[in-house]
Write a protein that holds these residues in place. Sequence first.
Motif, PDB file in Angstrom:
ATOM      1  N   LEU A  49       0.832  -1.215   0.000  1.00 25.69           N
ATOM      2  CA  LEU A  49       0.000   0.000   0.000  1.00 25.69           C
ATOM      3  C   LEU A  49       0.859   1.255   0.000  1.00 25.69           C
ATOM      4  N   GLU A  50       1.953   1.216   0.746  1.00 25.97           N
ATOM      5  CA  GLU A  50       2.850   2.375   0.752  1.00 25.97           C
ATOM      6  C   GLU A  50       3.435   2.606  -0.638  1.00 25.97           C
ATOM      7  N   ASN A  51       3.850   1.536  -1.307  1.00 25.40           N
ATOM      8  CA  ASN A  51       4.368   1.677  -2.671  1.00 25.40           C
ATOM      9  C   ASN A  51       3.294   2.200  -3.615  1.00 25.40           C
ATOM     10  N   PHE A  52       2.073   1.698  -3.476  1.00 25.56           N
ATOM     11  CA  PHE A  52       0.962   2.159  -4.296  1.00 25.56           C
ATOM     12  C   PHE A  52       0.721   3.656  -4.081  1.00 25.56           C
ATOM     13  N   MET A  53       0.744   4.095  -2.830  1.00 21.93           N
ATOM     14  CA  MET A  53       0.502   5.502  -2.521  1.00 21.93           C
ATOM     15  C   MET A  53       1.638   6.398  -3.027  1.00 21.93           C
ATOM     16  N   LYS A  54       2.870   5.910  -2.993  1.00 24.81           N
ATOM     17  CA  LYS A  54       3.990   6.681  -3.544  1.00 24.81           C
ATOM     18  C   LYS A  54       3.790   6.906  -5.044  1.00 24.81           C
ATOM     19  N   LYS A  55       3.377   5.844  -5.731  1.00 27.99           N
ATOM     20  CA  LYS A  55       3.114   5.980  -7.171  1.00 27.99           C
ATOM     21  C   LYS A  55       1.964   6.948  -7.409  1.00 27.99           C
ATOM     22  N   ARG A  56       0.929   6.859  -6.608  1.00 22.57           N
ATOM     23  CA  ARG A  56      -0.221   7.768  -6.740  1.00 22.57           C
ATOM     24  C   ARG A  56       0.222   9.212  -6.512  1.00 22.57           C
ATOM     25  N   ALA A  57       1.037   9.437  -5.491  1.00 25.06           N
ATOM     26  CA  ALA A  57       1.524  10.787  -5.200  1.00 25.06           C
ATOM     27  C   ALA A  57       2.343  11.332  -6.372  1.00 25.06           C
ATOM     28  N   ALA A  58       3.215  10.496  -6.933  1.00 22.06           N
ATOM     29  CA  ALA A  58       4.031  10.917  -8.072  1.00 22.06           C
ATOM     30  C   ALA A  58       3.149  11.244  -9.270  1.00 22.06           C
ATOM     31  N   MET A  59       2.138  10.402  -9.533  1.00 20.13           N
ATOM     32  CA  MET A  59       1.245  10.659 -10.669  1.00 20.13           C
ATOM     33  C   MET A  59       0.466  11.952 -10.473  1.00 20.13           C
ATOM     34  N   GLU A  60       0.017  12.211  -9.248  1.00 21.51           N
ATOM     35  CA  GLU A  60      -0.706  13.464  -9.002  1.00 21.51           C
ATOM     36  C   GLU A  60       0.192  14.669  -9.211  1.00 21.51           C
ATOM     37  N   LEU A  61       1.436  14.574  -8.774  1.00 18.72           N
ATOM     38  CA  LEU A  61       2.365  15.685  -8.990  1.00 18.72           C
ATOM     39  C   LEU A  61       2.623  15.909 -10.478  1.00 18.72           C
ATOM     40  N   GLY A 120      -2.136  21.594 -14.547  1.00 17.24           N
ATOM     41  CA  GLY A 120      -2.472  22.715 -13.686  1.00 17.24           C
ATOM     42  C   GLY A 120      -3.093  22.255 -12.381  1.00 17.24           C
ATOM     43  N   GLU A 121      -3.311  23.224 -11.505  1.00 18.97           N
ATOM     44  CA  GLU A 121      -3.804  22.898 -10.169  1.00 18.97           C
ATOM     45  C   GLU A 121      -5.213  22.320 -10.158  1.00 18.97           C
ATOM     46  N   ASP A 122      -5.993  22.580 -11.183  1.00 26.06           N
ATOM     47  CA  ASP A 122      -7.359  22.049 -11.217  1.00 26.06           C
ATOM     48  C   ASP A 122      -7.416  20.675 -11.894  1.00 26.06           C
ATOM     49  N   PHE A 123      -6.306  19.942 -11.836  1.00 25.69           N
ATOM     50  CA  PHE A 123      -6.242  18.649 -12.521  1.00 25.69           C
ATOM     51  C   PHE A 123      -7.274  17.658 -11.994  1.00 25.69           C
ATOM     52  N   LEU A 124      -7.664  17.763 -10.718  1.00 26.20           N
ATOM     53  CA  LEU A 124      -8.632  16.810 -10.175  1.00 26.20           C
ATOM     54  C   LEU A 124      -9.981  16.908 -10.881  1.00 26.20           C
ATOM     55  N   SER A 125     -10.388  18.114 -11.252  1.00 26.48           N
ATOM     56  CA  SER A 125     -11.653  18.233 -11.988  1.00 26.48           C
ATOM     57  C   SER A 125     -11.509  17.629 -13.382  1.00 26.48           C
ATOM     58  N   LYS A 126     -10.323  17.755 -13.972  1.00 25.20           N
ATOM     59  CA  LYS A 126     -10.079  17.122 -15.272  1.00 25.20           C
ATOM     60  C   LYS A 126     -10.068  15.605 -15.146  1.00 25.20           C
ATOM     61  N   VAL A 127      -9.533  15.102 -14.048  1.00 19.65           N
ATOM     62  CA  VAL A 127      -9.542  13.661 -13.808  1.00 19.65           C
ATOM     63  C   VAL A 127     -10.982  13.179 -13.652  1.00 19.65           C
ATOM     64  N   ASP A 128     -11.785  13.905 -12.895  1.00 25.27           N
ATOM     65  CA  ASP A 128     -13.193  13.542 -12.719  1.00 25.27           C
ATOM     66  C   ASP A 128     -13.930  13.520 -14.058  1.00 25.27           C
ATOM     67  N   GLN A 129     -13.666  14.503 -14.899  1.00 20.24           N
ATOM     68  CA  GLN A 129     -14.284  14.537 -16.225  1.00 20.24           C
ATOM     69  C   GLN A 129     -13.835  13.344 -17.069  1.00 20.24           C
ATOM     70  N   PHE A 130     -12.576  13.008 -16.964  1.00 16.35           N
ATOM     71  CA  PHE A 130     -12.050  11.861 -17.702  1.00 16.35           C
ATOM     72  C   PHE A 130     -12.735  10.574 -17.258  1.00 16.35           C
TER      73      PHE A 130
END
Length: 96
Positions: free
Chosen positions: A39-51, A58-68
């Motif tokens: 889980l820690e490795n999974f979360m590290k990958k998730r953190a890197a992908m979000e960055l 841009g900073e509003d990437f989460l809304s773009k992810v939701d749209q996707f």
Amino acid sequence: MSKYSALFEDEDDVFLGSPTSKLMDIMFNANNDVVRFDLENFMKKRAAMELLLEEHLGEDFLSKVDQFIVSNQDEVGTKLKSLSIELMGEIVSKSE
């Protein structure tokens, strides 16, 4: 429905449930140290992908992810199942 959905949704599937629900079963019953490590490795990958997404979209990437997600439900669902199976395999193989 994507062409790969049948692969994961066979009613005679040995998993007897969705890959995500089976992953949860395995996580609650597997060696705690193994689950924490994966889980820690999974979360590290998730953190890197979000960055990376924030850097490129841009900073509003989460809304773009939701749209996707809404626009690509079948593909996202298939990928979720695939990732669940992958993580399941990692946990089980280290727990033996």
